[in-house]
Design a protein around this motif. Sequence first.
Motif, PDB file in Angstrom:
ATOM      1  N   HIS A 171       0.844  -1.207   0.000  1.00 34.46           N
ATOM      2  CA  HIS A 171       0.000   0.000   0.000  1.00 34.46           C
ATOM      3  C   HIS A 171       0.875   1.252   0.000  1.00 34.46           C
ATOM      4  N   ARG A 172       1.904   1.225   0.833  1.00 32.76           N
ATOM      5  CA  ARG A 172       2.820   2.363   0.887  1.00 32.76           C
ATOM      6  C   ARG A 172       3.545   2.538  -0.445  1.00 32.76           C
ATOM      7  N   GLY A 173       3.941   1.425  -1.053  1.00 33.02           N
ATOM      8  CA  GLY A 173       4.610   1.473  -2.349  1.00 33.02           C
ATOM      9  C   GLY A 173       3.711   2.015  -3.448  1.00 33.02           C
ATOM     10  N   ARG A 174       2.417   1.625  -3.408  1.00 32.19           N
ATOM     11  CA  ARG A 174       1.480   2.158  -4.403  1.00 32.19           C
ATOM     12  C   ARG A 174       1.328   3.664  -4.268  1.00 32.19           C
ATOM     13  N   ASP A 175       1.200   4.123  -3.021  1.00 29.90           N
ATOM     14  CA  ASP A 175       1.077   5.570  -2.803  1.00 29.90           C
ATOM     15  C   ASP A 175       2.307   6.306  -3.324  1.00 29.90           C
ATOM     16  N   TYR A 176       3.486   5.761  -3.024  1.00 25.93           N
ATOM     17  CA  TYR A 176       4.718   6.418  -3.446  1.00 25.93           C
ATOM     18  C   TYR A 176       4.873   6.376  -4.964  1.00 25.93           C
ATOM     19  N   TYR A 177       4.493   5.238  -5.578  1.00 20.51           N
ATOM     20  CA  TYR A 177       4.573   5.143  -7.045  1.00 20.51           C
ATOM     21  C   TYR A 177       3.616   6.134  -7.694  1.00 20.51           C
ATOM     22  N   LEU A 178       2.415   6.245  -7.173  1.00 22.66           N
ATOM     23  CA  LEU A 178       1.454   7.196  -7.741  1.00 22.66           C
ATOM     24  C   LEU A 178       1.944   8.627  -7.579  1.00 22.66           C
ATOM     25  N   GLU A 179       2.609   8.909  -6.456  1.00 22.65           N
ATOM     26  CA  GLU A 179       3.180  10.243  -6.252  1.00 22.65           C
ATOM     27  C   GLU A 179       4.285  10.507  -7.275  1.00 22.65           C
ATOM     28  N   LEU A 180       5.160   9.525  -7.476  1.00 23.63           N
ATOM     29  CA  LEU A 180       6.222   9.678  -8.481  1.00 23.63           C
ATOM     30  C   LEU A 180       5.634   9.827  -9.876  1.00 23.63           C
ATOM     31  N   TYR A 181       4.639   9.017 -10.193  1.00 29.20           N
ATOM     32  CA  TYR A 181       4.019   9.044 -11.510  1.00 29.20           C
ATOM     33  C   TYR A 181       3.318  10.364 -11.771  1.00 29.20           C
ATOM     34  N   SER A 182       2.632  10.906 -10.744  1.00 31.89           N
ATOM     35  CA  SER A 182       1.942  12.191 -10.945  1.00 31.89           C
ATOM     36  C   SER A 182       2.942  13.326 -11.091  1.00 31.89           C
ATOM     37  N   ASN A 183       4.079  13.259 -10.398  1.00 30.16           N
ATOM     38  CA  ASN A 183       5.103  14.290 -10.548  1.00 30.16           C
ATOM     39  C   ASN A 183       5.753  14.224 -11.928  1.00 30.16           C
ATOM     40  N   GLU A 184       5.849  13.000 -12.475  1.00 29.16           N
ATOM     41  CA  GLU A 184       6.462  12.849 -13.788  1.00 29.16           C
ATOM     42  C   GLU A 184       5.548  13.371 -14.891  1.00 29.16           C
TER      43      GLU A 184
END
Length: 186
Positions: A171-184
């Motif tokens: 769950h934490r990894g999904r949140d962090y990936y979505l944060e990285l993806y939205s910043n990209e």
Amino acid sequence: MIVNRLKAVILAGLTTTGALIAAPIVESLVNDGVLPKGIGAILLTLWGWLSAIFIWLAGESSISNWILLATCIFLIYSASHYCKLRLKYTTDSNSEDYEPPTLDLTSKQLKVFYYIGQAIDNREPIDFDNITKATKLSILSTEKTLLELIDLDLISTEKGYFGVTNFKLTHRGRDYYLELYSNETT
């Protein structure tokens, strides 16, 4: 009367045969660490109860009892499956004090983590060999990076078919990936 007794004897023989077949399978799963120790006694007790119920149903009950039993089994299975899915996809992201994770990952960690996220998006298999080939890191470096990501609770492992270890985001990894993806993308 004789037919009911014959059905009961045949069903008892089938349940005993099933227990004899299942015992070594359960034992090997316990030895491999898939099932916890002590599960054999629980399964044996459960098997005894189920065989007694099936013998009773085969010998003395009408079709309405069979329908009632099948309905109960279906409802119990559906409720447990619903609860399992509900727990799996429920996060604390709705609470007021929730903040997305901020981590400082190394370039290797980001490379591996981002590949796992993209592979999940593209529905690709995510095993150790695929990660090593895609990231072009050495085997030792990839293994060390994966262990670090597991320690950071960003990814987890699960056993796939034929003993292959697959990786997935927590769950934490999904949140962090979505944060990285939205910043990209912005």
